[in-house]
Design a protein around this motif. Structure first.
Motif, short mmCIF file in Angstrom:
data_model
loop_
_atom_site.label_atom_id
_atom_site.label_comp_id
_atom_site.label_asym_id
_atom_site.label_seq_id
_atom_site.Cartn_x
_atom_site.Cartn_y
_atom_site.Cartn_z
N PRO A 97 0.82 -1.22 0.00
CA PRO A 97 0.00 0.00 0.00
C PRO A 97 0.85 1.27 0.00
O PRO A 97 1.88 1.34 0.67
CB PRO A 97 -0.81 -0.12 1.30
N GLU A 98 0.40 2.26 -0.75
CA GLU A 98 0.94 3.61 -0.69
C GLU A 98 -0.07 4.45 0.07
O GLU A 98 -1.16 4.73 -0.42
CB GLU A 98 1.17 4.17 -2.10
N VAL A 99 0.28 4.84 1.30
CA VAL A 99 -0.68 5.43 2.23
C VAL A 99 -0.54 6.95 2.26
O VAL A 99 0.58 7.47 2.29
CB VAL A 99 -0.50 4.84 3.64
N THR A 100 -1.68 7.65 2.27
CA THR A 100 -1.70 9.11 2.34
C THR A 100 -2.53 9.56 3.53
O THR A 100 -3.66 9.10 3.71
CB THR A 100 -2.29 9.71 1.05
N THR A 101 -1.97 10.42 4.34
CA THR A 101 -2.71 11.05 5.44
C THR A 101 -3.43 12.26 4.88
O THR A 101 -2.80 13.20 4.41
CB THR A 101 -1.76 11.47 6.57
N GLU A 102 -4.76 12.23 4.91
CA GLU A 102 -5.55 13.28 4.30
C GLU A 102 -5.83 14.43 5.29
O GLU A 102 -5.72 14.26 6.51
CB GLU A 102 -6.89 12.72 3.81
N LEU A 155 -13.19 15.08 16.15
CA LEU A 155 -12.05 15.08 15.23
C LEU A 155 -12.23 13.92 14.26
O LEU A 155 -12.30 12.77 14.68
CB LEU A 155 -10.73 14.92 16.00
N THR A 156 -12.32 14.23 12.99
CA THR A 156 -12.47 13.19 11.97
C THR A 156 -11.13 12.99 11.28
O THR A 156 -10.68 13.85 10.51
CB THR A 156 -13.54 13.56 10.95
N LEU A 157 -10.47 11.88 11.59
CA LEU A 157 -9.19 11.56 10.97
C LEU A 157 -9.45 10.89 9.63
O LEU A 157 -10.29 9.99 9.54
CB LEU A 157 -8.37 10.64 11.89
N LYS A 158 -8.72 11.30 8.61
CA LYS A 158 -8.97 10.78 7.27
C LYS A 158 -7.68 10.26 6.62
O LYS A 158 -6.61 10.81 6.86
CB LYS A 158 -9.58 11.87 6.38
N GLY A 159 -7.83 9.22 5.82
CA GLY A 159 -6.68 8.67 5.11
C GLY A 159 -7.13 7.98 3.83
O GLY A 159 -8.32 7.76 3.60
N SER A 160 -6.16 7.64 3.00
CA SER A 160 -6.44 6.89 1.77
C SER A 160 -5.21 6.06 1.44
O SER A 160 -4.13 6.27 1.99
CB SER A 160 -6.76 7.85 0.62
N TYR A 161 -5.39 5.11 0.55
CA TYR A 161 -4.26 4.29 0.14
C TYR A 161 -4.43 3.86 -1.30
O TYR A 161 -5.53 3.86 -1.85
CB TYR A 161 -4.11 3.05 1.05
N LYS A 162 -3.30 3.51 -1.91
CA LYS A 162 -3.30 3.00 -3.27
C LYS A 162 -2.69 1.61 -3.25
O LYS A 162 -1.62 1.40 -2.67
CB LYS A 162 -2.48 3.92 -4.19
N LEU A 163 -3.38 0.67 -3.86
CA LEU A 163 -2.89 -0.71 -3.93
C LEU A 163 -3.42 -1.33 -5.21
O LEU A 163 -4.64 -1.49 -5.36
CB LEU A 163 -3.36 -1.50 -2.70
#
Length: 408
Positions: free
Chosen positions: A141-146, A155-163
């Motif tokens: 995974p390539e992870v991004t902290t949004e 507090l809404t923590l957000k993230g995404s990933y590429k796989l």
């Protein structure tokens, strides 16, 4: 006569070469077409590999023509290098009535792969040419902290990933009160996961303290981390009252309540910047929890931000005036600002002096004077290029507030 002999030699060489196994298809040739008494040699072809890189699978294809004989065995040799392929064990496959056979490989990794079709007739092995395919996918995974922010006590923590591969993963977060403390805290699984878009989030209570976090994806026993980021706490520019123009004196994150100067709410679904007097003055404009949120660079200038509907049409716009903090002057018991409301590079804003109210640095201005390039009210907002003006002929008066708001 010589020309006739050379023609047969060339034809014979071409037919024999194709018979050894062209990867483009399955055509069979008798290597000795002029000699009907000599029995033709059996032929085996190595076909193309069908690769599903996302699923980590590859199907090897082959075909054989036994020339009327019985095929006792057919299959493939396979390896990550040509040398490894030659030393590999035979992988036997069933052969259909048309002489076709295939082998599906699972867990195919990135890199080169070599294979060769073979068949056995009367104890003799016939080989096709060597086939090859390459796999290039993101196998981890390539992870991004949004971008994440505080809103409504949450507090809404957000993230995404590429796989690129279809593998089982578990997304989540690490968070702490300091940036250095994030790496040492326990992984918390995300509560909202969109597998189709590969995004995820986690809601946690807002204690009012700083919160640093990073998006994390766990795959098997391994963790893949995004960058550490701080949850933003935008300053509320409209805390002292709503306006059409807000003064911002320093760089940072801000938010405004989407209301007209008369206090009526503006309904929309997205926000964006629509014009700017300089590059990079505002960024990160978005609509969240019923508020317009944006970041300023700290440089002096003017920009316009707008609220849009589902069709991308501007429903209202606001002027952001980035300048030094205004000073207040009191004359005969009345308080004034030390300046007029700004006139942008587009000539969009003009104002007259007026008194303040509630201690806020506020001016009442005349109706905005639109420039000759005013954007129509149904123009769609876009972040692809700057626009010099925005639709602002929507109210009979414009209010200006300075950045004295509190954190929301």
């Amino acid at each position: 006569m010589k020309r006739h002999i050379w023609y047969h030699i060339v034809l014979t060489i071409f037919a024999a070469w194709c018979g050894t196994g062209c990867s483009e298809g399955y055509e069979y040739f008798n290597p000795n077409p002029g000699d009907e008494e000599q029995q033709a040699s059996p032929i085996v072809n190595t076909g193309k590999a069908s690769v599903d890189a996302a699923a980590g699978k590859a199907t090897l294809n082959g075909n054989c023509n036994a020339m009327g004989r019985t095929v006792s065995e057919a299959g493939f040799l396979y390896g990550r290098t040509a040398a490894e392929m030659m030393k590999s064990e035979r992988r036997v496959c069933p052969v259909d009535e048309e002489g076709r056979f295939s082998l599906t490989l699972s867990d195919v990794d990135n890199g080169d792969h070599y294979f060769r079709a073979y068949m056995v007739i009367d104890g003799k092995t016939y080989n096709g040419v060597t086939g090859w395919f390459e796999v290039k996918v993101a196998s981890v995974p390539e992870v991004t902290t949004e971008l994440s922010e505080a809103a409504g006590g949450v507090l809404t923590l957000k993230g995404s990933y590429k796989l690129d591969r279809d593998l089982s993963v578990e997304p989540g977060f690490r968070y702490a009160a300091t940036a250095d403390g994030v790496a040492s805290v326990q992984f918390v699984r995300a509560t909202q996961v969109d597998e189709a878009n590969k995004t995820f989030s986690l809601d946690i209570p807002d204690t009012g303290q700083p919160c640093f976090f990073q998006a994390v994806v766990r795959m098997s026993t391994d963790f893949y981390d995004g960058e550490v980021s701080e949850v933003i706490r935008p300053k509320d520019l409209s805390a002292a009252g709503v306006a059409n123009c807000y003064i911002v004196t320093e760089g940072g994150w801000y938010s405004i309540e989407p209301k007209r100067p008369d206090g009526t709410a503006v309904q929309g679904s997205a926000a964006d910047w629509v014009w700017s007097s300089g590059s990079g003055l505002v960024s990160g404009v978005h609509f969240s929890a019923g508020r317009i949120v944006f970041q300023t660079s700290g440089n002096a200038g003017n920009a316009g931000i707008a609220l849009t509907n589902d069709a991308g049409e501007i429903v209202w716009s606001w002027h952001i005036w980035m300048a030094q903090a205004p000073a207040e002057q009191t004359v005969n018991g009345r308080t004034f600002l030390d300046r007029k409301a700004p006139r942008s590079s587009t000539g969009l804003w003009s104002a007259r002096w007026a008194s303040t109210s509630s201690g806020a640095a506020k001016t009442r201005s005349s109706a905005p004077t639109a420039s000759r390039r005013t954007t129509p009210t149904n123009t769609k907002a876009s972040d692809s290029r700057p626009r010099e003006t925005t639709a602002s002929r929507r109210s009979s008066s414009t209010t200006t507030l300075s950045a004295k708001g509190s954190s929301s």
